[in-house]
Scaffold this motif. Structure first.
Motif, PDB file in Angstrom:
ATOM      1  N   ALA A  94       0.873  -1.179   0.000  1.00  0.00           N
ATOM      2  CA  ALA A  94       0.000   0.000   0.000  1.00  0.00           C
ATOM      3  C   ALA A  94       0.906   1.223   0.000  1.00  0.00           C
ATOM      4  CB  ALA A  94      -0.906   0.002   1.217  1.00  0.00           C
ATOM      5  N   TYR A  95       0.558   2.226  -0.810  1.00  0.00           N
ATOM      6  CA  TYR A  95       1.454   3.368  -0.931  1.00  0.00           C
ATOM      7  C   TYR A  95       0.707   4.603  -1.403  1.00  0.00           C
ATOM      8  CZ  TYR A  95       1.515   2.288  -5.982  1.00  0.00           C
ATOM      9  OH  TYR A  95       1.174   2.051  -7.288  1.00  0.00           O
ATOM     10  N   ALA A  96       1.351   5.752  -1.225  1.00  0.00           N
ATOM     11  CA  ALA A  96       0.864   7.018  -1.773  1.00  0.00           C
ATOM     12  C   ALA A  96       1.732   7.372  -2.967  1.00  0.00           C
ATOM     13  CB  ALA A  96       0.929   8.122  -0.726  1.00  0.00           C
ATOM     14  N   SER A  97       1.115   7.898  -4.022  1.00  0.00           N
ATOM     15  CA  SER A  97       1.839   8.175  -5.259  1.00  0.00           C
ATOM     16  C   SER A  97       1.452   9.545  -5.802  1.00  0.00           C
ATOM     17  CB  SER A  97       1.516   7.092  -6.301  1.00  0.00           C
ATOM     18  OG  SER A  97       2.166   7.350  -7.526  1.00  0.00           O
ATOM     19  N   TYR A  98       2.453  10.299  -6.242  1.00  0.00           N
ATOM     20  CA  TYR A  98       2.209  11.615  -6.825  1.00  0.00           C
ATOM     21  C   TYR A  98       1.742  11.449  -8.266  1.00  0.00           C
ATOM     22  CZ  TYR A  98       2.894  16.633  -7.558  1.00  0.00           C
ATOM     23  OH  TYR A  98       2.694  17.975  -7.805  1.00  0.00           O
ATOM     24  N   ASP A 121      -2.415  10.015  -4.973  1.00  0.00           N
ATOM     25  CA  ASP A 121      -3.268   8.823  -4.920  1.00  0.00           C
ATOM     26  C   ASP A 121      -2.890   7.944  -3.743  1.00  0.00           C
ATOM     27  OD1 ASP A 121      -4.397   9.672  -7.269  1.00  0.00           O
ATOM     28  OD2 ASP A 121      -3.294   8.269  -8.548  1.00  0.00           O
ATOM     29  N   GLY A 122      -3.870   7.316  -3.141  1.00  0.00           N
ATOM     30  CA  GLY A 122      -3.643   6.208  -2.235  1.00  0.00           C
ATOM     31  C   GLY A 122      -3.870   4.925  -3.024  1.00  0.00           C
ATOM     32  N   ARG A 123      -2.900   4.000  -2.989  1.00  0.00           N
ATOM     33  CA  ARG A 123      -2.955   2.849  -3.881  1.00  0.00           C
ATOM     34  C   ARG A 123      -2.710   1.541  -3.121  1.00  0.00           C
ATOM     35  NH1 ARG A 123      -3.437   4.974  -8.823  1.00  0.00           N
ATOM     36  NH2 ARG A 123      -3.596   2.853  -9.631  1.00  0.00           N
ATOM     37  N   PHE A 124      -3.266   0.458  -3.667  1.00  0.00           N
ATOM     38  CA  PHE A 124      -3.095  -0.889  -3.135  1.00  0.00           C
ATOM     39  C   PHE A 124      -2.724  -1.797  -4.301  1.00  0.00           C
ATOM     40  CE2 PHE A 124      -4.740  -5.131  -2.158  1.00  0.00           C
ATOM     41  CZ  PHE A 124      -4.146  -5.372  -0.929  1.00  0.00           C
ATOM     42  N   ALA A 125      -1.618  -2.531  -4.175  1.00  0.00           N
ATOM     43  CA  ALA A 125      -1.112  -3.319  -5.299  1.00  0.00           C
ATOM     44  C   ALA A 125      -0.812  -4.750  -4.862  1.00  0.00           C
ATOM     45  CB  ALA A 125       0.145  -2.679  -5.863  1.00  0.00           C
ATOM     46  N   ILE A 126      -1.172  -5.711  -5.734  1.00  0.00           N
ATOM     47  CA  ILE A 126      -0.861  -7.128  -5.536  1.00  0.00           C
ATOM     48  C   ILE A 126      -0.052  -7.599  -6.740  1.00  0.00           C
ATOM     49  CG2 ILE A 126      -1.780  -9.442  -5.196  1.00  0.00           C
ATOM     50  CD1 ILE A 126      -4.342  -8.203  -4.166  1.00  0.00           C
ATOM     51  N   ASP A 138      -3.194  -3.096  -9.619  1.00  0.00           N
ATOM     52  CA  ASP A 138      -2.956  -1.898  -8.827  1.00  0.00           C
ATOM     53  C   ASP A 138      -4.205  -1.019  -8.871  1.00  0.00           C
ATOM     54  OD1 ASP A 138      -2.100   0.805  -8.101  1.00  0.00           O
ATOM     55  OD2 ASP A 138      -0.067   0.026  -8.222  1.00  0.00           O
ATOM     56  N   ILE A 139      -4.773  -0.734  -7.705  1.00  0.00           N
ATOM     57  CA  ILE A 139      -6.002   0.048  -7.601  1.00  0.00           C
ATOM     58  C   ILE A 139      -5.699   1.312  -6.811  1.00  0.00           C
ATOM     59  CG2 ILE A 139      -8.393   0.075  -6.790  1.00  0.00           C
ATOM     60  CD1 ILE A 139      -8.306  -2.991  -6.911  1.00  0.00           C
ATOM     61  N   GLY A 140      -6.135   2.473  -7.329  1.00  0.00           N
ATOM     62  CA  GLY A 140      -5.844   3.723  -6.644  1.00  0.00           C
ATOM     63  C   GLY A 140      -7.005   4.684  -6.645  1.00  0.00           C
ATOM     64  N   SER A 141      -6.982   5.584  -5.658  1.00  0.00           N
ATOM     65  CA  SER A 141      -8.023   6.606  -5.540  1.00  0.00           C
ATOM     66  C   SER A 141      -7.386   7.908  -5.086  1.00  0.00           C
ATOM     67  CB  SER A 141      -9.091   6.159  -4.541  1.00  0.00           C
ATOM     68  OG  SER A 141     -10.090   7.150  -4.387  1.00  0.00           O
ATOM     69  N   ASP A 142      -7.883   9.015  -5.604  1.00  0.00           N
ATOM     70  CA  ASP A 142      -7.368  10.328  -5.220  1.00  0.00           C
ATOM     71  C   ASP A 142      -7.638  10.587  -3.741  1.00  0.00           C
ATOM     72  OD1 ASP A 142      -6.464  13.044  -5.433  1.00  0.00           O
ATOM     73  OD2 ASP A 142      -8.567  13.648  -5.467  1.00  0.00           O
ATOM     74  N   ILE A 143      -6.580  10.905  -2.982  1.00  0.00           N
ATOM     75  CA  ILE A 143      -6.726  11.195  -1.546  1.00  0.00           C
ATOM     76  C   ILE A 143      -6.407  12.660  -1.248  1.00  0.00           C
ATOM     77  CG2 ILE A 143      -6.269   8.832  -0.794  1.00  0.00           C
ATOM     78  CD1 ILE A 143      -3.396   9.668  -0.179  1.00  0.00           C
ATOM     79  N   SER A 144      -6.203  13.459  -2.297  1.00  0.00           N
ATOM     80  CA  SER A 144      -5.835  14.860  -2.105  1.00  0.00           C
ATOM     81  C   SER A 144      -6.996  15.810  -2.366  1.00  0.00           C
ATOM     82  CB  SER A 144      -4.670  15.220  -3.037  1.00  0.00           C
ATOM     83  OG  SER A 144      -5.005  14.957  -4.390  1.00  0.00           O
ATOM     84  N   ASP A 151      -8.760   4.774 -10.309  1.00  0.00           N
ATOM     85  CA  ASP A 151      -8.349   4.039 -11.492  1.00  0.00           C
ATOM     86  C   ASP A 151      -7.902   2.633 -11.113  1.00  0.00           C
ATOM     87  OD1 ASP A 151      -5.938   4.644 -10.274  1.00  0.00           O
ATOM     88  OD2 ASP A 151      -4.901   5.132 -12.126  1.00  0.00           O
ATOM     89  N   VAL A 152      -7.813   1.771 -12.130  1.00  0.00           N
ATOM     90  CA  VAL A 152      -7.313   0.401 -11.989  1.00  0.00           C
ATOM     91  C   VAL A 152      -6.266   0.183 -13.066  1.00  0.00           C
ATOM     92  CG1 VAL A 152      -7.862  -2.063 -12.063  1.00  0.00           C
ATOM     93  CG2 VAL A 152      -9.507  -0.448 -11.083  1.00  0.00           C
ATOM     94  N   ASP A 153      -5.115  -0.346 -12.672  1.00  0.00           N
ATOM     95  CA  ASP A 153      -4.048  -0.618 -13.631  1.00  0.00           C
ATOM     96  C   ASP A 153      -3.695  -2.094 -13.596  1.00  0.00           C
ATOM     97  OD1 ASP A 153      -2.766   2.059 -14.728  1.00  0.00           O
ATOM     98  OD2 ASP A 153      -3.356   2.391 -12.659  1.00  0.00           O
ATOM     99  N   LEU A 154      -3.506  -2.658 -14.771  1.00  0.00           N
ATOM    100  CA  LEU A 154      -3.050  -4.031 -14.923  1.00  0.00           C
ATOM    101  C   LEU A 154      -1.745  -3.966 -15.702  1.00  0.00           C
ATOM    102  CD1 LEU A 154      -6.443  -5.608 -16.020  1.00  0.00           C
ATOM    103  CD2 LEU A 154      -5.436  -5.650 -13.736  1.00  0.00           C
ATOM    104  N   ARG A 155      -0.741  -4.705 -15.246  1.00  0.00           N
ATOM    105  CA  ARG A 155       0.577  -4.494 -15.823  1.00  0.00           C
ATOM    106  C   ARG A 155       1.423  -5.761 -15.791  1.00  0.00           C
ATOM    107  NH1 ARG A 155       3.782   0.558 -15.613  1.00  0.00           N
ATOM    108  NH2 ARG A 155       5.974   0.062 -15.875  1.00  0.00           N
TER     109      ARG A 155
END
Length: 471
Positions: A94-98, A121-126, A138-144, A151-155
């Protein structure tokens, strides 16, 4: 919209059937780190990207680099967070990302009256780690409270190594909800003009491709180069403020890694062990804004010329030693973090500021065996909950917008209280003067809002070192 959701569900299902969730959202500023090595590094990066909106063609950005990858806690480029679970097959975090996505009317006449902020963003990744590469959801949501979107990212990505070279190609798919997409690519009714119609986007699906490269050319020294291309969904391309079908960005970096400090061997475990084992210090300080320039202050000129309205700050810093020598020089290096309370004397409400950086000390003066004397210099980042009133004035005078994020520098000189008063127990307690400086690197950094200007605060401080957490 329903068809797109079905596409997304089918894609996720296919990946999970193969027992590999997909690829992670990752900004081009991420760095190659060895998991759990416990080493800090400092450096600088140059970020360049195309500007998909009407106005200028590209965006250049200077960014300070602070990285750390402990067993639990990590800082990687513009991300910081926690490893929640690790094994040979799985990594959960779990992390915060600019989020680099904003613009303002200074970016082009065609954008007059429009302003979009970068977000956090506050994000959670598996991540599923396999011999075929890593697959991440990776799933993230704006926390600012910027876009209030998600958003949802698949990579997929795979790391290849050869000697000191590391190369990681990757490919990904991103889904953005309507709020996120529309905030950055829509035109509100009050922003519409004769040449710019009101426009509302829908949700979007976009492909991304990239390659990350790094090379270690000496024990402490690393260079890197990342490239990334993102296709834009048609709902964005059709916006009246968009002129490109995609975005290209690159990131060239240099960083110095503190990887040979033998007096503080890394111990796997909790964040407390990550960050407190070994020598550390605490520092308390207080002072007032000054109108003296930073260039004068580092030359000890007009040192105590306070700003007439009396605005200032009080702070508490802690630091952890990470090296006895820095760049082959006799400089003791520390990583440091601070809590700052800004006092605005009624000009606006008081507020908090937070700092993370590195500080190096030189103490090899001819007289230091009698009275230990140190000169220190810190470099890092500062986030203020509000723009200090004095900073706002300086920036407005140059017709630029102010920024809560700015570069941080601390310049100091101190002496050992134990040596001055002949008290051995106070040998590693110091009293000194420092400059708490915030600025925007002469308007060269989009991360700092392209601010040209800042502020200086003269402070007096007490700083003590000890080893109470050592084993």
């Amino acid at each position: 919209m329903i068809y797109r959701i079905m596409q997304l569900i089918a894609f996720i299902a296919a990946i999970w059937i193969l027992s590999v969730p997909a690829f992670a959202a990752r900004d081009v500023t991420q760095i190659h780190l060895t998991p759990g090595d416990g080493n800090w590094s400092i450096g600088m990066g140059f970020r360049n990207g195309t500007f998909p909106y009407v106005g200028k063609d590209d965006v250049d950005d200077l960014l300070p680099l602070i990285t750390y990858n402990g067993e639990t806690f990590f800082i990687d480029g513009t991300r910081t967070g926690f490893h929640l679970y690790q094994s040979s097959d799985w990594l959960i975090g779990a992390y915060a990302s600019y989020r680099f996505a904003g613009f303002n009317e200074e970016d082009g006449e065609e954008l007059d009256g429009m302003d979009r902020d970068d977000g956090i963003d506050g994000r959670f990744a598996i991540t599923r780690q396999t011999s075929f590469g890593n697959f991440t959801l990776d799933i993230g949501s704006d926390i600012s409270n910027t876009s209030d979107g998600w958003d949802v990212d698949l990579r997929w990505g795979k790391l290849f190594t050869h000697g000191n070279y590391r190369i990681r190609p990757w490919i990904g798919l991103t889904y953005e909800d309507q709020k996120l997409s529309n905030y950055y690519f829509g035109v509100n009714a009050d922003e519409a003009t004769q040449d710019r119609a009101e426009y509302t986007t829908g949700s979007s699906f976009e492909m991304r491709y990239g390659i990350d490269m790094s090379y270690q050319f000496a024990q402490h020294h690393y260079v890197g180069f990342n490239m990334q291309y993102s296709e834009l969904d048609s709902t964005k391309i059709n916006s009246p403020i968009v002129v490109d079908n995609g975005q290209f960005s690159s990131f060239a970096t240099y960083r110095y890694e503190f990887n040979d400090y033998q007096d503080n061997p890394y111990v796997n475990g909790s964040i407390a062990k990550d960050l407190t084992m070994g020598e550390w210090y605490w520092r308390v300080a207080a002072g007032r804004h000054t109108e003296t320039t930073f260039n004068q202050l580092v030359r000890f000129q007009n040192m105590f010329k306070p700003e007439e309205r009396g605005t200032g700050l009080a702070s508490v810093f802690v630091g952890k030693k990470i090296a006895d020598n820095f760049m082959w020089l006799p400089l003791e290096a520390y990583v440091t973090g601070g809590y700052v309370r800004r006092f605005e004397k009624g000009l606006q409400d008081d507020f908090n500021e937070y700092v993370l950086g590195f500080k190096a000390y030189f103490s090899k003066f001819p007289w230091s065996h009698k009275v230990k004397t140190r000169i220190g210099l810190a470099e890092g980042v500062s986030y203020a909950a509000k723009v200090p009133f004095v900073e706002g004035e300086h920036v407005e005078a140059k017709n630029r917008s102010a920024s809560k994020f700015l570069n941080y520098i601390d310049w100091s000189i101190d002496v050992s209280l134990g040596d001055v008063f002949q008290v051995p127990k106070l040998k590693e307690c110091y009293f000194g003067w420092s400059v708490h400086h915030r600025s925007g690197i002469f308007g060269s950094s989009d991360f700092y809002g392209n601010v040209n200007g800042g502020s200086n605060v003269n402070t007096l401080y007490l700083q003590c070192h000890n080893n109470v957490f050592s084993s």
